[in-house]
Each structure stands twice: as structure tokens, then as C-alpha cells.
Design a protein around this motif. Sequence first.
Motif, PDB file in Angstrom:
ATOM      1  N   LEU A   5       0.812  -1.213   0.000  1.00 12.76           N
ATOM      2  CA  LEU A   5       0.000   0.000   0.000  1.00 12.76           C
ATOM      3  C   LEU A   5       0.844   1.261   0.000  1.00 12.76           C
ATOM      4  CD1 LEU A   5      -2.767  -1.104   2.494  1.00 12.76           C
ATOM      5  CD2 LEU A   5      -2.889  -1.011   0.022  1.00 12.76           C
ATOM      6  N   LYS A  43      -6.649  -6.330   4.748  1.00 11.32           N
ATOM      7  CA  LYS A  43      -6.246  -4.940   4.982  1.00 11.32           C
ATOM      8  C   LYS A  43      -6.914  -4.005   3.980  1.00 11.32           C
ATOM      9  CE  LYS A  43      -1.587  -5.424   6.878  1.00 11.32           C
ATOM     10  NZ  LYS A  43      -0.165  -5.118   6.623  1.00 11.32           N
ATOM     11  N   ILE A  47      -9.570  -1.009   4.919  1.00 13.72           N
ATOM     12  CA  ILE A  47      -9.299   0.384   4.539  1.00 13.72           C
ATOM     13  C   ILE A  47     -10.452   0.933   3.704  1.00 13.72           C
ATOM     14  CG2 ILE A  47      -7.833   1.870   3.117  1.00 13.72           C
ATOM     15  CD1 ILE A  47      -5.476   0.065   3.981  1.00 13.72           C
ATOM     16  N   SER A  51     -12.704   3.935   5.170  1.00 15.71           N
ATOM     17  CA  SER A  51     -12.525   5.189   4.434  1.00 15.71           C
ATOM     18  C   SER A  51     -13.850   5.816   4.013  1.00 15.71           C
ATOM     19  CB  SER A  51     -11.640   4.965   3.212  1.00 15.71           C
ATOM     20  OG  SER A  51     -10.335   4.642   3.622  1.00 15.71           O
ATOM     21  N   ASP A  57      -4.979   7.452   8.428  1.00 17.70           N
ATOM     22  CA  ASP A  57      -3.566   7.578   8.084  1.00 17.70           C
ATOM     23  C   ASP A  57      -3.081   6.203   7.635  1.00 17.70           C
ATOM     24  OD1 ASP A  57      -0.873   8.019   7.862  1.00 17.70           O
ATOM     25  OD2 ASP A  57      -0.576   8.662   9.934  1.00 17.70           O
ATOM     26  N   GLU A  58      -3.143   5.950   6.338  1.00 23.56           N
ATOM     27  CA  GLU A  58      -2.814   4.625   5.812  1.00 23.56           C
ATOM     28  C   GLU A  58      -1.336   4.285   5.960  1.00 23.56           C
ATOM     29  OE1 GLU A  58      -4.542   3.904   1.972  1.00 23.56           O
ATOM     30  OE2 GLU A  58      -6.336   5.011   2.540  1.00 23.56           O
ATOM     31  N   GLU A  59      -0.473   5.292   6.029  1.00 19.68           N
ATOM     32  CA  GLU A  59       0.958   5.032   6.196  1.00 19.68           C
ATOM     33  C   GLU A  59       1.264   4.473   7.582  1.00 19.68           C
ATOM     34  OE1 GLU A  59       3.079   8.576   5.237  1.00 19.68           O
ATOM     35  OE2 GLU A  59       2.352   8.595   3.184  1.00 19.68           O
ATOM     36  N   LEU A  61      -1.026   2.754   9.385  1.00 25.79           N
ATOM     37  CA  LEU A  61      -1.947   1.644   9.606  1.00 25.79           C
ATOM     38  C   LEU A  61      -1.176   0.368   9.925  1.00 25.79           C
ATOM     39  CD1 LEU A  61      -5.046   0.721   8.980  1.00 25.79           C
ATOM     40  CD2 LEU A  61      -3.998  -0.184   6.933  1.00 25.79           C
ATOM     41  N   ILE A  84      -5.468   1.668  13.683  1.00 22.30           N
ATOM     42  CA  ILE A  84      -5.819   2.485  12.528  1.00 22.30           C
ATOM     43  C   ILE A  84      -5.931   3.941  12.969  1.00 22.30           C
ATOM     44  CG2 ILE A  84      -7.471   2.822  10.655  1.00 22.30           C
ATOM     45  CD1 ILE A  84      -8.361  -0.122  11.194  1.00 22.30           C
TER      46      ILE A  84
END
Length: 94
Positions: A5, A43, A47, A51, A57-59, A61, A84
Motif C-alpha cells: 500500500l 487490509k 481500509i 474510508s 492515516d494509511e501510512e 496503519l 488504525i
Amino acid sequence: MLLDLSKIFGKSKNSKDLAKERLKLVLIHDRANVSPQFLEMVKGEIIKVISNYMDVDEESLDIQMTRTKSEDGNSVVPALVANIPIRSVKNSGK
């Protein structure tokens, strides 16, 4: 093939971090008897759903498959653990 990701969302990882992430996925596979590809699919779905309601904040996660004692305490069962970070909640229409 693993879905990374961070490549999709622009954060590049060095080879040390990438190797560390792959090792975690292998360990998870061994502990929970699920493939790394399955965990990446989970995952992605988590997300996607979250979302719809929140900016995450996916970075940062972190979703892991681990093992824990069952409710009766007599066996060990798989558990999905998620951290998350939420940046903001989207307008819920209320």
C-alpha cells in the motif's frame, strides 16, 4: 504477489523496512495459518470500508493476525488486531 500500500499511496520504504514487513507477514502466516496474500486482501477491504466514514492515516496503519486464548480459556484462536490512526471523521449526515 504482495500488495504494498505504501507504493500506491506514495511512501517509499527502504529495503530494511520492506524485509521487516515481509518477515512479519511470514510469521503471521505461520501463527494464524493464513497466507500473506489473504492478510493483504483483508487490509485492503478494511481500509475501503473505514474510508467511507473516516479519513485514516494509511501510512501508519498496522493490521496483524495473531493468536489469543479463547473465551473459555481452553484453546488458542486467531485474532485480528488493528491499529488504525484516524485523521478525521467524515460528515455522517447527522
